[in-house]
Design a protein around this motif. Structure first.
Motif, PDB file in Angstrom:
ATOM      1  N   ILE A 171      -6.397  -9.963   1.281  1.00 48.19           N
ATOM      2  CA  ILE A 171      -4.979 -10.259   1.559  1.00 48.19           C
ATOM      3  C   ILE A 171      -4.306  -9.093   2.285  1.00 48.19           C
ATOM      4  O   ILE A 171      -3.079  -9.009   2.325  1.00 48.19           O
ATOM      5  N   ALA A 172      -5.098  -8.222   2.865  1.00 49.33           N
ATOM      6  CA  ALA A 172      -4.602  -7.107   3.689  1.00 49.33           C
ATOM      7  C   ALA A 172      -3.765  -6.109   2.902  1.00 49.33           C
ATOM      8  O   ALA A 172      -2.818  -5.519   3.430  1.00 49.33           O
ATOM      9  N   ALA A 173      -4.115  -5.929   1.613  1.00 43.70           N
ATOM     10  CA  ALA A 173      -3.487  -4.888   0.795  1.00 43.70           C
ATOM     11  C   ALA A 173      -4.592  -4.191   0.003  1.00 43.70           C
ATOM     12  O   ALA A 173      -4.625  -4.252  -1.228  1.00 43.70           O
ATOM     13  N   PRO A 174      -5.537  -3.548   0.690  1.00 49.48           N
ATOM     14  CA  PRO A 174      -6.728  -3.022   0.029  1.00 49.48           C
ATOM     15  C   PRO A 174      -6.415  -1.986  -1.050  1.00 49.48           C
ATOM     16  O   PRO A 174      -5.402  -1.290  -0.979  1.00 49.48           O
ATOM     17  N   LEU A 175      -7.308  -1.923  -2.025  1.00 52.27           N
ATOM     18  CA  LEU A 175      -7.147  -1.001  -3.141  1.00 52.27           C
ATOM     19  C   LEU A 175      -7.111   0.437  -2.636  1.00 52.27           C
ATOM     20  O   LEU A 175      -7.987   0.888  -1.905  1.00 52.27           O
ATOM     21  N   HIS A 176      -6.071   1.151  -3.052  1.00 50.42           N
ATOM     22  CA  HIS A 176      -5.882   2.542  -2.645  1.00 50.42           C
ATOM     23  C   HIS A 176      -6.192   3.504  -3.793  1.00 50.42           C
ATOM     24  O   HIS A 176      -6.736   4.585  -3.574  1.00 50.42           O
ATOM     25  N   ALA A 177      -5.834   3.103  -5.015  1.00 46.86           N
ATOM     26  CA  ALA A 177      -6.073   3.936  -6.194  1.00 46.86           C
ATOM     27  C   ALA A 177      -6.047   3.040  -7.425  1.00 46.86           C
ATOM     28  O   ALA A 177      -5.439   1.969  -7.407  1.00 46.86           O
ATOM     29  N   TRP A 178      -6.717   3.493  -8.495  1.00 41.82           N
ATOM     30  CA  TRP A 178      -6.653   2.733  -9.740  1.00 41.82           C
ATOM     31  C   TRP A 178      -6.779   3.670 -10.930  1.00 41.82           C
ATOM     32  O   TRP A 178      -7.337   4.755 -10.833  1.00 41.82           O
ATOM     33  N   TYR A 179      -6.214   3.207 -12.046  1.00 44.49           N
ATOM     34  CA  TYR A 179      -6.171   3.984 -13.274  1.00 44.49           C
ATOM     35  C   TYR A 179      -6.510   3.080 -14.464  1.00 44.49           C
ATOM     36  O   TYR A 179      -6.320   1.871 -14.418  1.00 44.49           O
ATOM     37  N   GLY A 180      -6.951   3.717 -15.540  1.00 46.18           N
ATOM     38  CA  GLY A 180      -7.066   3.023 -16.817  1.00 46.18           C
ATOM     39  C   GLY A 180      -5.828   3.296 -17.652  1.00 46.18           C
ATOM     40  O   GLY A 180      -5.232   4.373 -17.558  1.00 46.18           O
ATOM     41  N   VAL A 181      -5.420   2.322 -18.449  1.00 51.70           N
ATOM     42  CA  VAL A 181      -4.252   2.467 -19.322  1.00 51.70           C
ATOM     43  C   VAL A 181      -4.650   2.052 -20.744  1.00 51.70           C
ATOM     44  O   VAL A 181      -5.167   0.960 -20.946  1.00 51.70           O
ATOM     45  N   ARG A 182      -4.405   2.911 -21.694  1.00 54.41           N
ATOM     46  CA  ARG A 182      -4.760   2.757 -23.110  1.00 54.41           C
ATOM     47  C   ARG A 182      -6.275   2.780 -23.305  1.00 54.41           C
ATOM     48  O   ARG A 182      -6.894   1.768 -23.605  1.00 54.41           O
ATOM     49  N   VAL A 183      -6.845   3.942 -23.160  1.00 50.89           N
ATOM     50  CA  VAL A 183      -8.263   4.141 -23.446  1.00 50.89           C
ATOM     51  C   VAL A 183      -8.466   4.362 -24.939  1.00 50.89           C
ATOM     52  O   VAL A 183      -9.361   3.776 -25.556  1.00 50.89           O
ATOM     53  N   PHE A 184      -7.626   5.208 -25.543  1.00 48.62           N
ATOM     54  CA  PHE A 184      -7.813   5.622 -26.924  1.00 48.62           C
ATOM     55  C   PHE A 184      -6.928   4.886 -27.936  1.00 48.62           C
ATOM     56  O   PHE A 184      -7.263   4.828 -29.117  1.00 48.62           O
ATOM     57  N   THR A 185      -5.815   4.341 -27.500  1.00 46.68           N
ATOM     58  CA  THR A 185      -4.814   3.826 -28.442  1.00 46.68           C
ATOM     59  C   THR A 185      -4.686   2.313 -28.447  1.00 46.68           C
ATOM     60  O   THR A 185      -3.785   1.782 -29.091  1.00 46.68           O
ATOM     61  N   ASP A 186      -5.580   1.611 -27.766  1.00 43.64           N
ATOM     62  CA  ASP A 186      -5.434   0.161 -27.680  1.00 43.64           C
ATOM     63  C   ASP A 186      -5.591  -0.514 -29.035  1.00 43.64           C
ATOM     64  O   ASP A 186      -5.042  -1.588 -29.258  1.00 43.64           O
ATOM     65  N   GLY A 187      -6.338   0.096 -29.933  1.00 48.22           N
ATOM     66  CA  GLY A 187      -6.568  -0.512 -31.241  1.00 48.22           C
ATOM     67  C   GLY A 187      -5.446  -0.293 -32.237  1.00 48.22           C
ATOM     68  O   GLY A 187      -5.513  -0.801 -33.367  1.00 48.22           O
TER      69      GLY A 187
END
Length: 245
Positions: free
Chosen positions: A185-201
């Motif tokens: 869709i002409a909006a290629p991925l530029h950066a990505w992050y994880g959110v809640r690695v340790f506290t999701d539980g």
């Protein structure tokens, strides 16, 4: 605590991406699709940006408007709220109307994901930023597994759906699939992050720790969300695409 971690990490990551793409002090046109109670939208309006919040749930829209009503006049003037569906952005706005489009915690409820994403990308001006927050399908077994719910964990390995804490069955998304869609869709991925690695539980009613401990918690979560292999195991993925010039 879960929501605090989510909102704080997304805010840091979003500010980082905005600072990398736009001149300091530029007043951006921001669209928040499915803004919920308006946490990120209101924060950006306070920072001086012109914000439009689109929300289909009347209850959530009321909460956001009540929060906005307590803000100074200058912030209220640059924050517009609209009751509407994120799949119908073309009904409300012209293509290229925004510099930043947020869609956080929404895609899991949408069946025609790619069609909606294409519509969001069309709302961006060239060089604009698309910020997505999705449930990580590649780590669906983590939460039940760490909780000792082995039956659910084993099922999650071969599934991209799950039952959320509201009791609704929704979809999670795979990084590879989203990356391909953003490129298409002409909006290629530029950066990505994880959110809640340790506290999701953490339980829904888990209270925040003391201020100094919370600061350390957020620092650890922030670092994990930027570091392989930890970020791949996060409950949520924050993906940032950039509209082609």
């Amino acid at each position: 605590m879960r929501n605090t971690v989510r909102q704080e990490l997304v805010a840091r990551q979003l500010d980082e991406q905005i600072a990398a793409r736009f001149p300091v002090g530029q007043r951006l046109r921001v669209l928040d699709v499915g803004m919920g109670q308006g946490t990120q939208a209101l924060r950006l309006a306070r920072a001086g940006h012109k914000v439009t919040g689109l929300e289909s749930d009347a209850g959530m829209l009321r909460v956001a408007r009540e929060a906005l009503a307590t803000e100074p006049e200058g912030i209220r003037e640059r924050f517009r709220t609209i009751e509407g569906d994120g799949r119908d952005t073309g009904v409300h706005f012209l293509p290229g109307s925004f510099d930043v489009v947020l869609c956080h915690g929404v895609l899991m409820y949408v069946e025609e994901r790619d069609a909606m994403l294409a519509g969001l990308a069309r709302m961006l001006a060239p060089g604009g930023l698309l910020s997505l927050l999705v449930r990580n399908a590649d780590a669906l077994a983590m939460r039940p597994g760490l909780a000792g719910d082995w039956a659910t964990a084993l099922t999650a390995f071969d599934s991209d759906t799950y039952t959320n804490r509201l009791g609704i069955q929704v979809r999670a998304d795979h990084m590879a699939s989203l990356k391909a869609t953003l490129a298409g869709i002409a909006a290629p991925l530029h950066a990505w992050y994880g959110v809640r690695v340790f506290t999701d539980g953490a339980t829904d009613d888990a209270e925040l720790p003391p201020e100094d401990e919370l600061a350390r918690l957020l620092t650890a979560e922030d670092r994990a969300g930027r570091t392989d292999p930890y970020r791949s195991a996060a409950a949520l993925l924050h993906l940032c695409g950039v509209r082609g010039q």
